[in-house]
Design a protein around this motif. Structure first.
Motif, PDB file in Angstrom:
ATOM      1  N   ILE A 169       0.853  -1.185   0.000  1.00  0.00           N
ATOM      2  CA  ILE A 169       0.000   0.000   0.000  1.00  0.00           C
ATOM      3  C   ILE A 169       0.888   1.234   0.000  1.00  0.00           C
ATOM      4  CG2 ILE A 169      -1.769   1.276   1.246  1.00  0.00           C
ATOM      5  CD1 ILE A 169      -2.758  -1.349   2.385  1.00  0.00           C
ATOM      6  N   GLU A 170       0.749   2.047  -0.999  1.00  0.00           N
ATOM      7  CA  GLU A 170       1.553   3.256  -1.112  1.00  0.00           C
ATOM      8  C   GLU A 170       0.659   4.476  -0.896  1.00  0.00           C
ATOM      9  OE1 GLU A 170       3.527   3.287  -4.822  1.00  0.00           O
ATOM     10  OE2 GLU A 170       4.725   1.468  -4.422  1.00  0.00           O
ATOM     11  N   HIS A 171       1.074   5.344   0.001  1.00  0.00           N
ATOM     12  CA  HIS A 171       0.326   6.552   0.317  1.00  0.00           C
ATOM     13  C   HIS A 171       0.924   7.735  -0.453  1.00  0.00           C
ATOM     14  CE1 HIS A 171      -1.951   4.683   3.601  1.00  0.00           C
ATOM     15  NE2 HIS A 171      -0.830   4.057   3.888  1.00  0.00           N
ATOM     16  N   THR A 172       0.041   8.555  -0.976  1.00  0.00           N
ATOM     17  CA  THR A 172       0.471   9.774  -1.661  1.00  0.00           C
ATOM     18  C   THR A 172       0.147  10.959  -0.766  1.00  0.00           C
ATOM     19  OG1 THR A 172       0.037   8.769  -3.820  1.00  0.00           O
ATOM     20  CG2 THR A 172       0.227  11.183  -3.738  1.00  0.00           C
ATOM     21  N   PHE A 173       1.159  11.646  -0.319  1.00  0.00           N
ATOM     22  CA  PHE A 173       0.980  12.770   0.582  1.00  0.00           C
ATOM     23  C   PHE A 173       1.022  14.073  -0.213  1.00  0.00           C
ATOM     24  CE2 PHE A 173       2.842   9.374   3.093  1.00  0.00           C
ATOM     25  CZ  PHE A 173       2.023   9.353   4.204  1.00  0.00           C
ATOM     26  N   HIS A 174       0.120  14.971   0.158  1.00  0.00           N
ATOM     27  CA  HIS A 174       0.112  16.289  -0.468  1.00  0.00           C
ATOM     28  C   HIS A 174       1.306  17.103   0.020  1.00  0.00           C
ATOM     29  CE1 HIS A 174      -3.793  15.749  -2.321  1.00  0.00           C
ATOM     30  NE2 HIS A 174      -4.266  15.294  -1.164  1.00  0.00           N
ATOM     31  N   PRO A 175       1.789  18.009  -0.798  1.00  0.00           N
ATOM     32  CA  PRO A 175       2.910  18.845  -0.338  1.00  0.00           C
ATOM     33  C   PRO A 175       2.496  19.714   0.837  1.00  0.00           C
ATOM     34  CG  PRO A 175       2.006  19.670  -2.414  1.00  0.00           C
ATOM     35  CD  PRO A 175       1.371  18.336  -2.175  1.00  0.00           C
ATOM     36  N   GLU A 176       3.466  20.107   1.635  1.00  0.00           N
ATOM     37  CA  GLU A 176       3.181  20.922   2.806  1.00  0.00           C
ATOM     38  C   GLU A 176       2.544  22.254   2.397  1.00  0.00           C
ATOM     39  OE1 GLU A 176       6.595  21.481   5.180  1.00  0.00           O
ATOM     40  OE2 GLU A 176       6.914  19.329   5.571  1.00  0.00           O
ATOM     41  N   GLN A 177       1.651  22.723   3.268  1.00  0.00           N
ATOM     42  CA  GLN A 177       0.941  23.962   2.990  1.00  0.00           C
ATOM     43  C   GLN A 177       1.898  25.159   3.012  1.00  0.00           C
ATOM     44  OE1 GLN A 177      -2.199  24.720   5.724  1.00  0.00           O
ATOM     45  NE2 GLN A 177      -2.988  26.496   4.623  1.00  0.00           N
ATOM     46  N   LYS A 178       1.786  25.954   2.001  1.00  0.00           N
ATOM     47  CA  LYS A 178       2.652  27.132   1.915  1.00  0.00           C
ATOM     48  C   LYS A 178       2.010  28.300   2.662  1.00  0.00           C
ATOM     49  CE  LYS A 178       4.652  25.880  -2.577  1.00  0.00           C
ATOM     50  NZ  LYS A 178       4.883  26.334  -3.975  1.00  0.00           N
ATOM     51  N   LEU A 179       2.840  29.019   3.406  1.00  0.00           N
ATOM     52  CA  LEU A 179       2.350  30.187   4.133  1.00  0.00           C
ATOM     53  C   LEU A 179       2.185  31.368   3.170  1.00  0.00           C
ATOM     54  CD1 LEU A 179       4.553  30.001   7.359  1.00  0.00           C
ATOM     55  CD2 LEU A 179       2.177  29.251   7.061  1.00  0.00           C
ATOM     56  N   PRO A 180       1.119  32.147   3.364  1.00  0.00           N
ATOM     57  CA  PRO A 180       0.928  33.320   2.488  1.00  0.00           C
ATOM     58  C   PRO A 180       1.975  34.396   2.789  1.00  0.00           C
ATOM     59  CG  PRO A 180      -0.700  33.308   4.236  1.00  0.00           C
ATOM     60  CD  PRO A 180       0.044  32.012   4.347  1.00  0.00           C
ATOM     61  N   PRO A 181       2.151  35.336   1.888  1.00  0.00           N
ATOM     62  CA  PRO A 181       3.095  36.434   2.154  1.00  0.00           C
ATOM     63  C   PRO A 181       2.708  37.214   3.407  1.00  0.00           C
ATOM     64  CG  PRO A 181       2.487  36.375  -0.167  1.00  0.00           C
ATOM     65  CD  PRO A 181       1.594  35.392   0.522  1.00  0.00           C
ATOM     66  N   THR A 182       3.713  37.857   4.021  1.00  0.00           N
ATOM     67  CA  THR A 182       3.496  38.585   5.272  1.00  0.00           C
ATOM     68  C   THR A 182       2.485  39.712   5.099  1.00  0.00           C
ATOM     69  OG1 THR A 182       5.782  38.092   5.864  1.00  0.00           O
ATOM     70  CG2 THR A 182       4.669  39.814   7.133  1.00  0.00           C
ATOM     71  N   MET A 183       2.510  40.396   3.952  1.00  0.00           N
ATOM     72  CA  MET A 183       1.579  41.501   3.716  1.00  0.00           C
ATOM     73  C   MET A 183       0.144  41.021   3.723  1.00  0.00           C
ATOM     74  SD  MET A 183       1.122  44.669   3.341  1.00  0.00           S
ATOM     75  CE  MET A 183       2.825  45.196   3.104  1.00  0.00           C
ATOM     76  N   ILE A 184      -0.111  39.884   3.054  1.00  0.00           N
ATOM     77  CA  ILE A 184      -1.484  39.349   3.019  1.00  0.00           C
ATOM     78  C   ILE A 184      -1.924  38.937   4.416  1.00  0.00           C
ATOM     79  CG2 ILE A 184      -2.921  37.509   2.094  1.00  0.00           C
ATOM     80  CD1 ILE A 184      -1.278  37.576  -0.433  1.00  0.00           C
ATOM     81  N   SER A 185      -1.022  38.326   5.180  1.00  0.00           N
ATOM     82  CA  SER A 185      -1.369  37.930   6.547  1.00  0.00           C
ATOM     83  C   SER A 185      -1.699  39.162   7.397  1.00  0.00           C
ATOM     84  CB  SER A 185      -0.210  37.158   7.174  1.00  0.00           C
ATOM     85  OG  SER A 185       0.062  35.976   6.449  1.00  0.00           O
ATOM     86  N   ALA A 186      -0.939  40.242   7.224  1.00  0.00           N
ATOM     87  CA  ALA A 186      -1.201  41.462   7.992  1.00  0.00           C
ATOM     88  C   ALA A 186      -2.543  42.070   7.637  1.00  0.00           C
ATOM     89  CB  ALA A 186      -0.075  42.466   7.756  1.00  0.00           C
ATOM     90  N   VAL A 187      -2.895  42.069   6.351  1.00  0.00           N
ATOM     91  CA  VAL A 187      -4.178  42.629   5.914  1.00  0.00           C
ATOM     92  C   VAL A 187      -5.334  41.867   6.537  1.00  0.00           C
ATOM     93  CG1 VAL A 187      -5.679  42.981   3.922  1.00  0.00           C
ATOM     94  CG2 VAL A 187      -3.250  43.600   3.793  1.00  0.00           C
ATOM     95  N   PHE A 188      -5.257  40.531   6.491  1.00  0.00           N
ATOM     96  CA  PHE A 188      -6.359  39.742   7.048  1.00  0.00           C
ATOM     97  C   PHE A 188      -6.386  39.827   8.568  1.00  0.00           C
ATOM     98  CE2 PHE A 188      -6.426  37.904   2.832  1.00  0.00           C
ATOM     99  CZ  PHE A 188      -7.773  37.636   2.635  1.00  0.00           C
TER     100      PHE A 188
END
Length: 274
Positions: A169-188
Motif C-alpha cells: 500500500i503506497e500513500h500519496t501525501f500532499h505537499p506541505e501547505q505554503k504560508l501566504p506572504p506577510t503583507m497578506i497575513s497582515a491585511v487579514f
C-alpha cells in the motif's frame, strides 16, 4: 579371565561385521501385468534410470546378509528407502519390512502411490537404501534413479488468494501547505481585528464618559469577549474544532452573566443620567 576375553573378541568381531545386499532385483510391469523391464543389479554399479508411468507397478526384492562368503541373512533393526529430489531438496522415507532371514520386498503402485513419495517434477528421484543395526555398522546404498510422473498441483481453495502476499500500500501525501506572504497575513489580521475598532468607536459614541468603560461591571464582560477572540486565534494556530467548542461552552456561561450585569449597570446609568 579367558572367558571374558573371548566374549570381548566375539563382540568386536560382530561389531565389525558389515551388511550387504544379495541379488537386488527390480521389476516394472504395466496395468495388465505385462513385464516391461526386469533386471538384477549390484550396489557397485547403478542400473540405467528407471521410468514409471501413472499405471505401472514397481517391485524391488533383495536379501540382507553379513559381508563375506556364506554370510547368513540378517534382519536389521531399521530398513528404509529414501526418495530424494536433488533439485528441489524434497525427500521421502519409506520403511521396509524385512524377514528374520533378511529377505525384503517393496512394491510401488503408481495408481496409488504412498504418501512417503515427495512431490515430483520432471527431475529424477535418487533412491537410497538405508540400513541401521545395533550390532552391525550402519550402511547406505545408492540404488538407482527413478523417474515418475510429475505431481498434480493441489486444488486451490477459494480463500487461498487472501493468504498470499498482497501488493504494498503506497500513500500519496500532499505537499506541505505554503504560508501566504506577510503583507497578506497582515491585511487579514487587520480585518479580523476591525470589529474591535468598530466596537470601541460605537462604545465611545454611546458612552461619552470614559470611566464607565472601565467600571467593575463592564470590564469582566469586555475581558471575556477578548478571551473569545484569543480562543479563535488559538484555534487557528493549534486547536481543533472539538476543543474550540468545549472551551467556548465553558466561556459562554460567565460571559452571559457578565453581559447581563453590564447591561443592567448601563441601564441604571442611563436612567440616572436622564
Amino acid at each position: 579371565m579367558f572367558v571374558i576375553f573371548s566374549w570381548l573378541l566375539l563382540a568386536a568381531s560382530v561389531q565389525a561385521a558389515k551388511l550387504t545386499l544379495q541379488s537386488p532385483r527390480f521389476t516394472i510391469s504395466s496395468s495388465n501385468a505385462t513385464t516391461l523391464r526386469t533386471e538384477t543389479f549390484t550396489t557397485t554399479q547403478k542400473p540405467e534410470p528407471l521410468t514409471l508411468s501413472s499405471s505401472d507397478t514397481f517391485k524391488l526384492t533383495f536379501q540382507i546378509t553379513e559381508e563375506g562368503e556364506g554370510g547368513k541373512g540378517v534382519q536389521p533393526h531399521q530398513t528404509f528407502l529414501r526418495f530424494y529430489d536433488g533439485v528441489s531438496g524434497e525427500e521421502g522415507i519409506q520403511p521396509i519390512r524385512v524377514t528374520p532371514g533378511g529377505k525384503a520386498k517393496f512394491e510401488l503402485n503408481m495408481a496409488r502411490p504412498p504418501a512417503s513419495i515427495p512431490p515430483t517434477t520432471t527431475d529424477p528421484l535418487k533412491v537410497t537404501l538405508i540400513l541401521g543395526s545395533f550390532v552391525h555398522e550402519p550402511v547406505k546404498y545408492e540404488l538407482f534413479d527413478l523417474y515418475i510422473p510429475a505431481s498434480q498441483p493441489p486444488p486451490q481453495h477459494a480463500d487461498e488468494v487472501f493468504f498470499h502476499t498482497r501488493p504494498v500500500i503506497e500513500h500519496t501525501f500532499h505537499p506541505e501547505q505554503k504560508l501566504p506572504p506577510t503583507m497578506i497575513s497582515a491585511v487579514f489580521a487587520c480585518l479580523v481585528l476591525s470589529p474591535w475598532v468598530v466596537l470601541l468607536g460605537l462604545w465611545a459614541k454611546v458612552s461619552p464618559s470614559v470611566p464607565h468603560l472601565f467600571s467593575p461591571s463592564v470590564v469582566p464582560f469586555t475581558t471575556l469577549l477578548g478571551a473569545f477572540e484569543l480562543l479563535l486565534f488559538w484555534y487557528w494556530v493549534e486547536l481543533n474544532l472539538g476543543q474550540v467548542l468545549l472551551y467556548g461552552s465553558l466561556l459562554a456561561v460567565p460571559t452571559v452573566f457578565a453581559g447581563k450585569q453590564a447591561l443592567a449597570k448601563t441601564g441604571e446609568w442611563r436612567q440616572g443620567r436622564s
